[in-house]
Write a protein that holds these residues in place. Structure first.
Motif, PDB file in Angstrom:
ATOM      1  N   ASN A 125       9.502  25.955 142.545  1.00 48.52           N
ATOM      2  CA  ASN A 125      10.766  26.544 142.092  1.00 48.52           C
ATOM      3  C   ASN A 125      10.895  26.716 140.586  1.00 48.52           C
ATOM      4  O   ASN A 125      11.710  27.511 140.126  1.00 48.52           O
ATOM      5  CB  ASN A 125      11.944  25.688 142.584  1.00 48.52           C
TER       6      ASN A 125
ATOM      7  N   TYR B 179      12.509  25.871 150.942  1.00 45.91           N
ATOM      8  CA  TYR B 179      13.692  25.222 150.396  1.00 45.91           C
ATOM      9  C   TYR B 179      14.898  26.145 150.580  1.00 45.91           C
ATOM     10  O   TYR B 179      15.271  26.876 149.648  1.00 45.91           O
ATOM     11  CB  TYR B 179      13.515  24.888 148.912  1.00 45.91           C
TER      12      TYR B 179
ATOM     13  N   GLU C 261      17.957  25.517 150.576  1.00 45.16           N
ATOM     14  CA  GLU C 261      19.032  25.197 149.634  1.00 45.16           C
ATOM     15  C   GLU C 261      18.822  25.899 148.291  1.00 45.16           C
ATOM     16  O   GLU C 261      19.788  26.224 147.597  1.00 45.16           O
ATOM     17  CB  GLU C 261      19.113  23.676 149.410  1.00 45.16           C
ATOM     18  N   VAL C 262      17.556  26.124 147.933  1.00 50.17           N
ATOM     19  CA  VAL C 262      17.253  26.855 146.695  1.00 50.17           C
ATOM     20  C   VAL C 262      17.300  28.363 146.940  1.00 50.17           C
ATOM     21  O   VAL C 262      17.739  29.132 146.080  1.00 50.17           O
ATOM     22  CB  VAL C 262      15.866  26.454 146.148  1.00 50.17           C
TER      23      VAL C 262
ATOM     24  N   GLU D 253      18.551  30.506 139.940  1.00 56.47           N
ATOM     25  CA  GLU D 253      18.253  29.351 140.782  1.00 56.47           C
ATOM     26  C   GLU D 253      17.404  28.319 140.051  1.00 56.47           C
ATOM     27  O   GLU D 253      17.470  27.122 140.344  1.00 56.47           O
ATOM     28  CB  GLU D 253      17.544  29.784 142.077  1.00 56.47           C
TER      29      GLU D 253
ATOM     30  N   SER E 254      19.059  24.715 140.146  1.00 53.32           N
ATOM     31  CA  SER E 254      18.371  23.709 140.961  1.00 53.32           C
ATOM     32  C   SER E 254      18.096  22.426 140.181  1.00 53.32           C
ATOM     33  O   SER E 254      17.468  21.496 140.711  1.00 53.32           O
ATOM     34  CB  SER E 254      17.059  24.269 141.519  1.00 53.32           C
TER      35      SER E 254
ATOM     36  N   MET F 115      19.149  19.360 142.073  1.00 55.72           N
ATOM     37  CA  MET F 115      18.208  18.831 143.055  1.00 55.72           C
ATOM     38  C   MET F 115      17.089  18.070 142.354  1.00 55.72           C
ATOM     39  O   MET F 115      16.668  16.998 142.810  1.00 55.72           O
ATOM     40  CB  MET F 115      17.632  19.962 143.900  1.00 55.72           C
TER      41      MET F 115
END
Length: 328
Positions: free
Chosen positions: A96, A230, A232-233, A249, A253, A256
């Protein structure tokens, strides 16, 4: 050093539970129960509230101090939790944030930070969580405001007829394990008696998880959640700044990342602290260096699956209960 207050421990617990939620993932709950994952969270929260009452009683009763068997078992479990969460943190950063950076460089970099933070003791980690909460809340509010328009609320309806009893029970058990197990780490916090703040914090954390599951299901839909590593991402990719700056993002993120980083640091601390007390090790620097190298090698060579991770968390709950029964 002054004792940590009840509200501080609630904030600390919030980040640990959030890390477990990230590591298990909303798609694990959705894979078991589909749209009824929301029911899993709601029932799990209600049952979890009673467990939190019991865990609060155990935490008030005594601390883990001198029982070497409990300390050694705790240390071993936290070693494997460090390996699992460290591997997932490396993967998270690589996937990410820093996809073009060598994974070994990523692992070494965050392990150095983990080493530094763990050497500052648990109370410092708790205070860092307290300071970061403000940033966390700002980012969460931005996410909520930006994503609410993408949620298809018509898809978020319980399907009572489609409930599978076994899967529902399994989902609730997983939810309970990931939200109750982090209470174990409070044994290592220099805190006053645990009062209602811990229970309030648990309810607020559960609401936060419920909102996240709603957003993931409402935006991606049940069928698409499983294809993303992921989810959620993935939903954060819909957020842009004034329709000019994309890839927000990566910044959002950070919440997280911080939760996972705290979880790795706490497990590294408990692992080394347990070894120090069991084997009466006085040279902390040597212990940290050896632990650093050992964990670095294992993160890149030894893989732990999700089922084992859940079993390890269950082990922390068992230790918390056993610790209240054995003599110090």
């Amino acid at each position: 050093m002054r004792k940590i207050k009840g509200m501080d421990t609630s904030i600390f617990l919030f980040f640990l539970i959030n890390a477990c939620f990230i590591l298990i993932g909303s798609k694990t709950l959705v894979k078991l129960n589909g749209i009824n994952s929301l029911l899993t969270v709601i029932i799990g929260t209600i049952l979890g509230y009673f467990f939190i009452n019991y865990m609060t009683h155990l935490l008030n009763k005594k601390k883990i101090k001198n029982n070497k068997f409990v300390l050694l078992l705790s240390s071993l479990i936290c070693l494997f939790l460090t390996i699992y969460s460290g591997d997932k943190l490396t993967s998270f950063i690589s996937y990410n944030m820093l996809e073009h950076v060598n994974v070994y460089v990523i692992t070494i970099s965050f392990l150095i930070l983990v080493w530094y933070l763990a050497s500052k003791k648990m109370d410092i980690i708790v205070r860092i969580c307290e300071l970061f909460l403000f940033i966390f809340l700002i980012i969460f509010v931005i996410e909520l405001i930006s994503l609410v328009k993408y949620i298809n609320f018509r898809d978020i309806v319980f399907n009572i007829k489609g409930i599978d009893g076994i899967n529902l029970i399994n989902g609730i058990n997983i939810y309970l394990v990931m939200t109750i197990a982090p209470c174990f780490y409070l044994f290592f916090v220099n805190s006053d008696k645990y009062k209602s703040e811990l229970k309030k914090g648990y309810i607020l954390t559960s609401i936060y998880i419920l909102i996240n599951v709603i957003m993931v299901i409402g935006i991606l839909g049940i069928d698409l959640i499983g294809i993303y590593k992921y989810p959620e991402v993935t939903i954060l990719k819909k957020i842009s700044l004034l329709n000019i700056i994309d890839r927000m993002e990566n910044l959002l993120s950070i919440n997280m990342f911080f939760s996972l980083f705290v979880f790795v640091s706490v497990n590294f601390y408990v692992f080394t602290e347990g070894l120090k007390k069991v084997f009466s090790i006085k040279k902390e620097k040597i212990l940290y260096v050896v632990s650093f190298l050992f964990i670095f090698i294992l993160i890149n060579r030894f893989k732990i699956d999700l089922f084992t991770f859940i079993l390890l968390l269950t082990g922390l709950i068992v230790i918390t209960i056993v610790n209240s029964l054995v003599k110090q």
